[in-house]
Scaffold this active site. Structure first.
Site, PDB file in Angstrom:
ATOM      1  N   GLY A   1     -18.032 -18.831 -40.247  1.00 31.89           N
ATOM      2  CA  GLY A   1     -17.714 -20.241 -40.416  1.00 31.89           C
ATOM      3  C   GLY A   1     -16.400 -20.612 -39.774  1.00 31.89           C
ATOM      4  CG  ASN A   2     -15.484 -24.509 -38.971  1.00 30.15           C
ATOM      5  OD1 ASN A   2     -15.515 -24.387 -37.761  1.00 30.15           O
ATOM      6  ND2 ASN A   2     -16.311 -25.309 -39.637  1.00 30.15           N
TER       7      ASN A   2
ATOM      8  CE  LYS B   1     -19.983 -17.923 -46.778  1.00 29.07           C
ATOM      9  NZ  LYS B   1     -20.378 -18.979 -47.739  1.00 29.07           N
TER      10      LYS B   1
ATOM     11  N   GLY C   1     -25.680 -27.876 -35.949  1.00 34.40           N
ATOM     12  CA  GLY C   1     -25.005 -26.612 -36.217  1.00 34.40           C
ATOM     13  C   GLY C   1     -25.942 -25.588 -36.835  1.00 34.40           C
TER      14      GLY C   1
ATOM     15  CG  ASP D   1     -22.909 -24.304 -40.121  1.00 37.69           C
ATOM     16  OD1 ASP D   1     -23.446 -25.038 -39.251  1.00 37.69           O
ATOM     17  OD2 ASP D   1     -21.773 -24.548 -40.582  1.00 37.69           O
ATOM     18  NE  ARG D   2     -25.343 -30.552 -40.426  1.00 35.93           N
ATOM     19  CZ  ARG D   2     -25.416 -31.633 -39.633  1.00 35.93           C
ATOM     20  NH1 ARG D   2     -24.729 -31.684 -38.504  1.00 35.93           N
ATOM     21  NH2 ARG D   2     -26.193 -32.648 -39.974  1.00 35.93           N
TER      22      ARG D   2
END
Length: 254
Positions: A8-9, A13, A101, A103-104
Site C-alpha cells: 500500500g501507500n 502486508k 487501483g 487494491d480496490r
C-alpha cells in the site's frame, strides 16, 4: 504455500496461503525499510514459497525492487496482480478498467465473493476509498478522498496551525462525544466525522441501488476505529486485499 503481499501507500502486508487459509499475516512500514528488510521479516516465518503474488499501488521502481528481492530469496516466479475487466463474478465499472487501483479491485472481489450480496467496500488507509458493487456483481463506481491522517496533516500544513503540535493528542471518538474542546480535538473529530459522513452516505447509496440490504465491508488502518462509531453495522476485514489475492490467484496458475 503461496506468499501474498499487499503493498500500500503506508504499509506492506503479507500472509501465507495454505490450503485456502491465510496464515501468519504480518506487516511492515512501507517507507525507509526497503526490500531487504521485508525479506528479512518474511524469512523469519520459516516458510518456503511455491509462488509469490504481489498487489501493489507503489511506484514502478519500488515494485521492481520488491520483485527482484522476492524472486532472489524464494527462487520462484513473482507475479504482479493487475486490475481486470471482470473476475470472480465482479464486473469492473470504470470507463477504463485498468485505471482502477488493484487494491480496490481485489477488495471488491474479496468482499463480493465472501458475502454474495451488494457490498459497499471501504478501505480507510492513507486514502479513503469507497466502491459499491451491486448484487449482480456490477461495480457501480466509487469515491476517493484523503484518509483521516492525510486530511489532518493537510489542514495543519496549509494553515500553519501550531495548536496541534502544542497539544498533539489524538483522542478517541464515540457517538455521544463528537465535538472537540481544544484545537487538537476539534481537528481530530472533524476529520473523523468527514470520513464517517461519506462512508454512511455511500452505504445509503448502496442500499438504494440494491433495493434492499447490502453489506458494508471495512478494511485499512483506520477501519477498526471507524467501525466503532458508524451508525450502521460494518464487517471489519483487515486482510481484505490479501483475501482478494487468494480468491483470484489462489487456485489457478494463470
Amino acid at each position: 504455500m503461496k506468499l501474498l503481499l499487499d503493498v500500500g501507500n503506508t504499509r506492506i502486508k503479507w500472509a501465507w496461503l495454505d490450503g485456502g487459509v491465510l496464515r501468519d499475516a504480518g506487516a511492515t512500514p512501507h517507507h525507509g525499510t526497503g526490500a531487504a528488510s521485508l525479506v528479512v521479516a518474511l524469512r523469519a516465518s520459516g516458510h518456503a514459497a511455491e509462488r509469490v503474488i504481489v498487489a501493489s499501488v507503489a511506484q514502478a521502481a519500488v515494485n521492481e525492487s520488491l520483485i527482484e528481492a522476492l524472486g532472489r530469496e524464494f527462487a520462484v516466479p513473482v507475479r504482479l496482480a493487475v486490475t481486470e475487466a471482470a473476475a470472480a463474478g465482479v464486473r469492473n465499472g470504470y470507463e477504463d478498467p485498468a485505471q482502477l487501483g488493484v487494491d480496490r479491485w481485489l477488495a471488491m472481489v474479496a468482499a463480493f465473493s465472501r458475502y454474495r450480496s451488494a457490498v459497499c467496500v471501504v478501505d480507510a488507509g492513507t486514502a479513503l476509498t469507497i466502491d459499491i458493487v451491486a448484487a449482480d456483481g456490477a461495480h457501480q463506481g466509487g469515491v476517493i478522498i484523503p484518509g483521516i491522517a492525510l486530511m489532518r496533516d493537510a489542514l495543519i500544513d496549509r494553515t500553519g496551525n501550531t495548536a496541534w503540535t502544542a497539544n498533539p493528542s489524538n483522542p478517541g471518538m464515540s457517538a455521544g462525544d463528537l465535538l472537540g474542546r481544544n484545537t487538537a480535538s476539534c481537528i481530530s473529530r472533524g476529520t473523523r466525522l468527514a470520513a464517517i459522513g461519506i462512508v454512511e452516505a455511500c452505504q445509503r447509496a448502496m442500499c438504494g441501488a440494491a433495493g434492499a440490504g447490502g453489506t458494508l465491508v471495512m478494511t485499512g488502518g483506520d477501519g477498526e476505529a471507524l467501525c466503532a462509531v458508524l451508525a450502521v453495522p460494518a464487517m471489519l476485514r483487515p486482510l481484505l486485499v490479501l483475501e482478494g489475492l487468494a480468491v483470484r490467484y489462489g487456485d489457478a496458475e494463470t
